[in-house]
Design a protein around this motif. Structure first.
Motif, PDB file in Angstrom:
ATOM      1  N   ALA A  52     -15.981  -9.004 -17.625  1.00 36.19           N
ATOM      2  CA  ALA A  52     -16.978  -9.213 -18.688  1.00 36.19           C
ATOM      3  C   ALA A  52     -16.788  -8.206 -19.812  1.00 36.19           C
ATOM      4  O   ALA A  52     -16.906  -8.558 -20.994  1.00 36.19           O
ATOM      5  CB  ALA A  52     -18.387  -9.109 -18.108  1.00 36.19           C
ATOM      6  N   TRP A  53     -16.474  -6.971 -19.473  1.00 35.39           N
ATOM      7  CA  TRP A  53     -16.261  -5.951 -20.499  1.00 35.39           C
ATOM      8  C   TRP A  53     -15.036  -6.280 -21.347  1.00 35.39           C
ATOM      9  O   TRP A  53     -15.056  -6.157 -22.571  1.00 35.39           O
ATOM     10  CB  TRP A  53     -16.113  -4.566 -19.865  1.00 35.39           C
ATOM     11  CG  TRP A  53     -15.653  -3.537 -20.845  1.00 35.39           C
ATOM     12  CD1 TRP A  53     -16.355  -3.035 -21.908  1.00 35.39           C
ATOM     13  CD2 TRP A  53     -14.384  -2.903 -20.883  1.00 35.39           C
ATOM     14  NE1 TRP A  53     -15.598  -2.121 -22.589  1.00 35.39           N
ATOM     15  CE2 TRP A  53     -14.369  -2.017 -21.971  1.00 35.39           C
ATOM     16  CE3 TRP A  53     -13.237  -2.987 -20.077  1.00 35.39           C
ATOM     17  CZ2 TRP A  53     -13.282  -1.227 -22.289  1.00 35.39           C
ATOM     18  CZ3 TRP A  53     -12.155  -2.186 -20.390  1.00 35.39           C
ATOM     19  CH2 TRP A  53     -12.192  -1.328 -21.497  1.00 35.39           C
ATOM     20  N   ILE A  54     -13.954  -6.723 -20.712  1.00 38.73           N
ATOM     21  CA  ILE A  54     -12.737  -7.066 -21.453  1.00 38.73           C
ATOM     22  C   ILE A  54     -13.030  -8.198 -22.440  1.00 38.73           C
ATOM     23  O   ILE A  54     -12.572  -8.180 -23.571  1.00 38.73           O
ATOM     24  CB  ILE A  54     -11.589  -7.443 -20.491  1.00 38.73           C
ATOM     25  CG1 ILE A  54     -11.078  -6.176 -19.796  1.00 38.73           C
ATOM     26  CG2 ILE A  54     -10.453  -8.151 -21.219  1.00 38.73           C
ATOM     27  CD1 ILE A  54     -10.125  -6.439 -18.662  1.00 38.73           C
ATOM     28  N   ILE A  55     -13.822  -9.172 -21.998  1.00 40.02           N
ATOM     29  CA  ILE A  55     -14.152 -10.296 -22.873  1.00 40.02           C
ATOM     30  C   ILE A  55     -15.037  -9.858 -24.032  1.00 40.02           C
ATOM     31  O   ILE A  55     -14.825 -10.242 -25.178  1.00 40.02           O
ATOM     32  CB  ILE A  55     -14.833 -11.426 -22.066  1.00 40.02           C
ATOM     33  CG1 ILE A  55     -13.814 -12.058 -21.123  1.00 40.02           C
ATOM     34  CG2 ILE A  55     -15.465 -12.463 -22.975  1.00 40.02           C
ATOM     35  CD1 ILE A  55     -14.408 -12.992 -20.105  1.00 40.02           C
ATOM     36  N   SER A  56     -16.038  -8.993 -23.736  1.00 40.53           N
ATOM     37  CA  SER A  56     -16.985  -8.604 -24.784  1.00 40.53           C
ATOM     38  C   SER A  56     -16.492  -7.457 -25.658  1.00 40.53           C
ATOM     39  O   SER A  56     -16.894  -7.344 -26.809  1.00 40.53           O
ATOM     40  CB  SER A  56     -18.326  -8.216 -24.161  1.00 40.53           C
ATOM     41  OG  SER A  56     -18.175  -7.076 -23.347  1.00 40.53           O
ATOM     42  N   GLY A  57     -15.633  -6.610 -25.118  1.00 43.59           N
ATOM     43  CA  GLY A  57     -15.097  -5.492 -25.889  1.00 43.59           C
ATOM     44  C   GLY A  57     -16.072  -4.348 -26.046  1.00 43.59           C
ATOM     45  O   GLY A  57     -17.083  -4.261 -25.372  1.00 43.59           O
ATOM     46  N   GLY A  58     -15.754  -3.457 -26.950  1.00 43.84           N
ATOM     47  CA  GLY A  58     -16.597  -2.291 -27.186  1.00 43.84           C
ATOM     48  C   GLY A  58     -16.218  -1.126 -26.296  1.00 43.84           C
ATOM     49  O   GLY A  58     -15.240  -1.173 -25.557  1.00 43.84           O
ATOM     50  N   ASN A  59     -17.012  -0.068 -26.391  1.00 42.56           N
ATOM     51  CA  ASN A  59     -16.785   1.099 -25.548  1.00 42.56           C
ATOM     52  C   ASN A  59     -17.079   0.750 -24.096  1.00 42.56           C
ATOM     53  O   ASN A  59     -17.982  -0.035 -23.810  1.00 42.56           O
ATOM     54  CB  ASN A  59     -17.676   2.266 -25.980  1.00 42.56           C
ATOM     55  CG  ASN A  59     -17.294   2.778 -27.346  1.00 42.56           C
ATOM     56  OD1 ASN A  59     -16.130   2.746 -27.742  1.00 42.56           O
ATOM     57  ND2 ASN A  59     -18.289   3.236 -28.080  1.00 42.56           N
ATOM     58  N   PHE A  60     -16.342   1.366 -23.198  1.00 43.12           N
ATOM     59  CA  PHE A  60     -16.542   1.088 -21.783  1.00 43.12           C
ATOM     60  C   PHE A  60     -17.871   1.685 -21.325  1.00 43.12           C
ATOM     61  O   PHE A  60     -18.081   2.887 -21.418  1.00 43.12           O
ATOM     62  CB  PHE A  60     -15.400   1.645 -20.940  1.00 43.12           C
ATOM     63  CG  PHE A  60     -15.528   1.301 -19.484  1.00 43.12           C
ATOM     64  CD1 PHE A  60     -15.356   0.000 -19.064  1.00 43.12           C
ATOM     65  CD2 PHE A  60     -15.834   2.273 -18.551  1.00 43.12           C
ATOM     66  CE1 PHE A  60     -15.473  -0.335 -17.721  1.00 43.12           C
ATOM     67  CE2 PHE A  60     -15.950   1.955 -17.208  1.00 43.12           C
ATOM     68  CZ  PHE A  60     -15.768   0.642 -16.793  1.00 43.12           C
ATOM     69  N   PRO A  61     -18.781   0.858 -20.800  1.00 38.21           N
ATOM     70  CA  PRO A  61     -20.108   1.340 -20.391  1.00 38.21           C
ATOM     71  C   PRO A  61     -20.082   1.939 -18.981  1.00 38.21           C
ATOM     72  O   PRO A  61     -20.524   1.317 -18.023  1.00 38.21           O
ATOM     73  CB  PRO A  61     -20.962   0.066 -20.451  1.00 38.21           C
ATOM     74  CG  PRO A  61     -19.985  -1.029 -20.183  1.00 38.21           C
ATOM     75  CD  PRO A  61     -18.662  -0.579 -20.737  1.00 38.21           C
TER      76      PRO A  61
END
Length: 171
Positions: A52-61
């Motif tokens: 989900a993070w790879i798809i949405s991008g941004g800083n790693f939460p």
């Protein structure tokens, strides 16, 4: 982040590899106490979160990753509580078999408590304070889990004992 086919293939292959190492002979990581929880947490907590993070991008939460991965590892122990009798018969040393029901239940409750405290502190000092409210609400989960009588098999919603035995025989 851009989604690449290579990245998607790597995540799929990692999921397949961990699934095989988890249950297929001769490795069968499921047999080893915390390995079962870590693999389960990785398959159902870390890999979906990372995808989900790879798809949405941004800083790693990282704070949310710790929460969700920690919860997935802990929830794996809840699942193992219902299968402990069968797993003990087949020599599968999950945490409930290794620690016993009472200590495994304590592990679940204390792990969730620590993760929620981590989120409260993170909400105050690191991430947006708005997250403190749902986190505080989640403390009710501890009350519900604490009130469950996990010592009696009939009080736990579980799959058929025959299904558990069949799965253990296959693996």
């Amino acid at each position: 982040h851009l989604i690449s086919w290579e990245g998607i293939v790597i995540w799929i292959l990692l999921f397949i590899l961990l699934s095989i190492l988890y249950s297929a002979p001769p490795v069968r990581l499921k047999r080893y106490g915390t390995a079962s929880n870590i693999i389960g947490g990785t398959l159902y907590g870390a890999i979906p979160f990372m995808s989900a993070w790879i798809i949405s991008g941004g800083n790693f939460p990282i704070i949310f990753f710790v929460l969700f991965y920690g919860l997935a590892i802990t929830i794996a122990t809840l699942k193992d509580l219902e299968d402990a009798e069968t797993e003990k018969t087949f020599g599968i040393k999950t945490l409930p078999v290794f620690l016993g029901y009472k200590r495994a239940r304590f592990f679940v409750l204390s792990s969730i408590f620590v993760l929620l405290i981590f989120m409260v502190v993170s909400s105050i000092f690191v991430i947006n304070k708005i997250f403190i409210y749902p986190t505080l609400l989640c403390f009710l989960l501890l009350y519900v889990l604490k009130s469950l009588n996990l010592y009696k098999k009939e009080s736990v919603v579980s799959q058929s004992k025959n299904v558990s035995k069949g799965m253990a025989i296959i693996t």
